[in-house]
Design a protein around this motif. Structure first.
Motif, PDB file in Angstrom:
ATOM      1  N   SER A   1       7.727   6.398   0.959  1.00 56.82           N
ATOM      2  CA  SER A   1       8.952   5.677   1.279  1.00 56.82           C
ATOM      3  C   SER A   1       8.732   4.763   2.477  1.00 56.82           C
ATOM      4  O   SER A   1       7.890   5.036   3.339  1.00 56.82           O
ATOM      5  CB  SER A   1      10.098   6.646   1.558  1.00 56.82           C
ATOM      6  OG  SER A   1       9.799   7.446   2.683  1.00 56.82           O
ATOM      7  N   VAL A   2       9.480   3.680   2.507  1.00 57.27           N
ATOM      8  CA  VAL A   2       9.404   2.725   3.609  1.00 57.27           C
ATOM      9  C   VAL A   2      10.827   2.388   4.049  1.00 57.27           C
ATOM     10  O   VAL A   2      11.752   2.382   3.235  1.00 57.27           O
ATOM     11  CB  VAL A   2       8.662   1.430   3.206  1.00 57.27           C
ATOM     12  CG1 VAL A   2       7.206   1.702   2.889  1.00 57.27           C
ATOM     13  CG2 VAL A   2       9.342   0.755   2.028  1.00 57.27           C
ATOM     14  N   SER A   3      11.008   2.140   5.314  1.00 57.50           N
ATOM     15  CA  SER A   3      12.306   1.726   5.835  1.00 57.50           C
ATOM     16  C   SER A   3      12.294   0.228   6.077  1.00 57.50           C
ATOM     17  O   SER A   3      11.294  -0.326   6.536  1.00 57.50           O
ATOM     18  CB  SER A   3      12.624   2.441   7.152  1.00 57.50           C
ATOM     19  OG  SER A   3      12.760   3.825   6.944  1.00 57.50           O
TER      20      SER A   3
ATOM     21  N   SER B   1       0.831  -1.211   0.000  1.00 54.39           N
ATOM     22  CA  SER B   1       0.000   0.000   0.000  1.00 54.39           C
ATOM     23  C   SER B   1       0.863   1.257   0.000  1.00 54.39           C
ATOM     24  O   SER B   1       0.610   2.206  -0.744  1.00 54.39           O
ATOM     25  CB  SER B   1      -0.930  -0.006   1.207  1.00 54.39           C
ATOM     26  OG  SER B   1      -1.665   1.189   1.293  1.00 54.39           O
ATOM     27  N   ALA B   2       1.909   1.248   0.839  1.00 57.73           N
ATOM     28  CA  ALA B   2       2.804   2.412   0.896  1.00 57.73           C
ATOM     29  C   ALA B   2       3.540   2.603  -0.427  1.00 57.73           C
ATOM     30  O   ALA B   2       3.613   3.718  -0.969  1.00 57.73           O
ATOM     31  CB  ALA B   2       3.795   2.246   2.038  1.00 57.73           C
TER      32      ALA B   2
ATOM     33  N   ALA C   1       8.857  -3.928  -4.415  1.00 57.74           N
ATOM     34  CA  ALA C   1       8.808  -2.700  -5.212  1.00 57.74           C
ATOM     35  C   ALA C   1       8.917  -3.023  -6.696  1.00 57.74           C
ATOM     36  O   ALA C   1       8.153  -2.495  -7.520  1.00 57.74           O
ATOM     37  CB  ALA C   1       9.926  -1.750  -4.780  1.00 57.74           C
ATOM     38  N   ASP C   2       9.838  -3.903  -7.057  1.00 60.12           N
ATOM     39  CA  ASP C   2       9.989  -4.300  -8.458  1.00 60.12           C
ATOM     40  C   ASP C   2       8.693  -4.893  -9.001  1.00 60.12           C
ATOM     41  O   ASP C   2       8.251  -4.566 -10.111  1.00 60.12           O
ATOM     42  CB  ASP C   2      11.108  -5.340  -8.604  1.00 60.12           C
ATOM     43  CG  ASP C   2      12.491  -4.795  -8.293  1.00 60.12           C
ATOM     44  OD1 ASP C   2      12.667  -3.558  -8.304  1.00 60.12           O
ATOM     45  OD2 ASP C   2      13.394  -5.626  -8.035  1.00 60.12           O
ATOM     46  N   LEU C   3       8.072  -5.759  -8.223  1.00 57.86           N
ATOM     47  CA  LEU C   3       6.898  -6.485  -8.696  1.00 57.86           C
ATOM     48  C   LEU C   3       5.662  -5.606  -8.830  1.00 57.86           C
ATOM     49  O   LEU C   3       4.798  -5.874  -9.667  1.00 57.86           O
ATOM     50  CB  LEU C   3       6.603  -7.660  -7.758  1.00 57.86           C
ATOM     51  CG  LEU C   3       7.611  -8.813  -7.833  1.00 57.86           C
ATOM     52  CD1 LEU C   3       7.413  -9.782  -6.682  1.00 57.86           C
ATOM     53  CD2 LEU C   3       7.491  -9.550  -9.164  1.00 57.86           C
TER      54      LEU C   3
ATOM     55  N   VAL D   1      12.503   2.485  -1.059  1.00 56.80           N
ATOM     56  CA  VAL D   1      12.890   1.619   0.058  1.00 56.80           C
ATOM     57  C   VAL D   1      14.174   2.156   0.668  1.00 56.80           C
ATOM     58  O   VAL D   1      15.224   2.196   0.023  1.00 56.80           O
ATOM     59  CB  VAL D   1      13.085   0.165  -0.406  1.00 56.80           C
ATOM     60  CG1 VAL D   1      13.393  -0.728   0.798  1.00 56.80           C
ATOM     61  CG2 VAL D   1      11.839  -0.342  -1.134  1.00 56.80           C
ATOM     62  N   ILE D   2      14.074   2.593   1.914  1.00 64.56           N
ATOM     63  CA  ILE D   2      15.203   3.178   2.631  1.00 64.56           C
ATOM     64  C   ILE D   2      15.897   2.088   3.447  1.00 64.56           C
ATOM     65  O   ILE D   2      15.253   1.392   4.245  1.00 64.56           O
ATOM     66  CB  ILE D   2      14.747   4.316   3.566  1.00 64.56           C
ATOM     67  CG1 ILE D   2      13.846   5.310   2.802  1.00 64.56           C
ATOM     68  CG2 ILE D   2      15.951   5.001   4.190  1.00 64.56           C
ATOM     69  CD1 ILE D   2      14.497   5.937   1.597  1.00 64.56           C
TER      70      ILE D   2
END
Length: 293
Positions: free
Chosen positions: A176-178, A169-170, A228-230, A238-239
């Motif tokens: 951005s997500v860590s 969802s993010a 993220a790729d998919l 992605v952090i």
């Protein structure tokens, strides 16, 4: 006539998947938490009396590791004492128990764990799950205890603790997500986990502890990047988290659970990471299930 399967925690992530898949083999009873409260002996007794189960799947728990650390008494009451009450009811009703545990029973200082390795929990959550295993197997030695490192997939019900739902969802919203580079897991999709549960339950010779997870482990950071790729999101969202966040419960760095015992018992071949992600995003089907010879 189909045997009765009582799913405790059917409104949760794994429980809903189990309820969806089990209907072909079982008469499924799936009471909500307001109907069967595992912290209440009388509620557990009423639930068992209504369902008259031959098999019980206990997937209800407080699975939020940080909440367990902040509320240890509640965590023990639900995760450990709740498991004891359910196991004792299984003894009274002659039911077989499937219990979902966690890789958190290990501290993650090794880079590969077998079922024979002694438990070394580092968090309140891990300690409650280790104690639940002890209580369950002490009362029902032929119970089936499954330990996954990380379960992923699309939730069938709203409001579950699905890692994937929040992450995707993010990413799809451009947020951005860590994700830690220092925590590795070998995840399994919920569909494959449930197939393993049903195959173990169908075999009267199975019992004890089984590890379940993909054939390789990846860091949580790499897992988020692959998601993220998919979903077509840039990896730059992605952090890389290089240190544990302050105030969080301790988590194992390496939770790679070796699943050869499960493969031997079920005929399943544990999928690679790419297959797990494919099943998690697009759904599990028998056509993408590999079976050992």
């Amino acid at each position: 006539m189909k045997p009765e399967l009582l799913i405790i925690g059917a409104s949760g992530f794994v429980g809903a998947e189990l309820a969806a898949q089990a209907g072909g083999s079982y008469q499924v009873a799936a009471p909500g938490p307001e109907e069967l409260d595992i912290t209440s002996a009388s509620s557990v007794e009423r639930g068992f009396a209504a369902a008259q189960p031959r098999v019980v799947a206990l997937v209800a728990a407080i699975a939020d590791i940080d909440q367990c650390e902040q509320q240890p008494e509640l965590a023990w009451k639900v995760n450990a004492e709740g498991a004891r009450l359910v196991a004792e009811a299984c003894v009274r009703y002659g039911a077989r128990l499937l219990y979902i545990s966690s890789a958190a029973v290990y501290d993650g200082t090794k880079e590969g764990y077998r079922e024979s390795d002694p438990v070394t929990p580092a968090s309140v959550y891990g300690r409650t799950k280790a104690e639940a295993e002890r209580l369950v197997l002490g009362r029902l030695p032929r119970s089936i205890v499954l330990r996954p490192a990380l379960v992923i997939g699309a939730a069938r019900t709203a409001g579950t603790n699905s890692f994937q739902e929040k992450l995707v969802s993010a990413l799809e919203s451009g947020k951005s997500v860590s994700a830690p580079v220092f925590e590795s897991r070998n995840p399994i999709d919920a569909g494959t986990l449930v197939v393993a549960m049903l195959r173990l339950a169908a075999n009267p010779k199975t019992g004890g502890i089984y590890h379940v997870g993909s054939a390789q482990a990846v860091s949580r950071y790499e897992l988020a990047c692959r998601f993220a790729d998919l979903v077509g999101a840039p990896r730059s969202l992605v952090i890389a988290q290089t240190e544990p966040a302050p105030g969080r419960a301790p988590r194992g760095r390496h939770h790679f659970l070796m699943s050869s015992r499960l493969e031997q018992a079920t005929g399943l071949v544990m999928p690679d990471i790419d297959t797990v992600l494919e099943r998690a995003l697009h759904g599990f089907t028998e056509s993408n299930l590999r079976v050992g010879v």
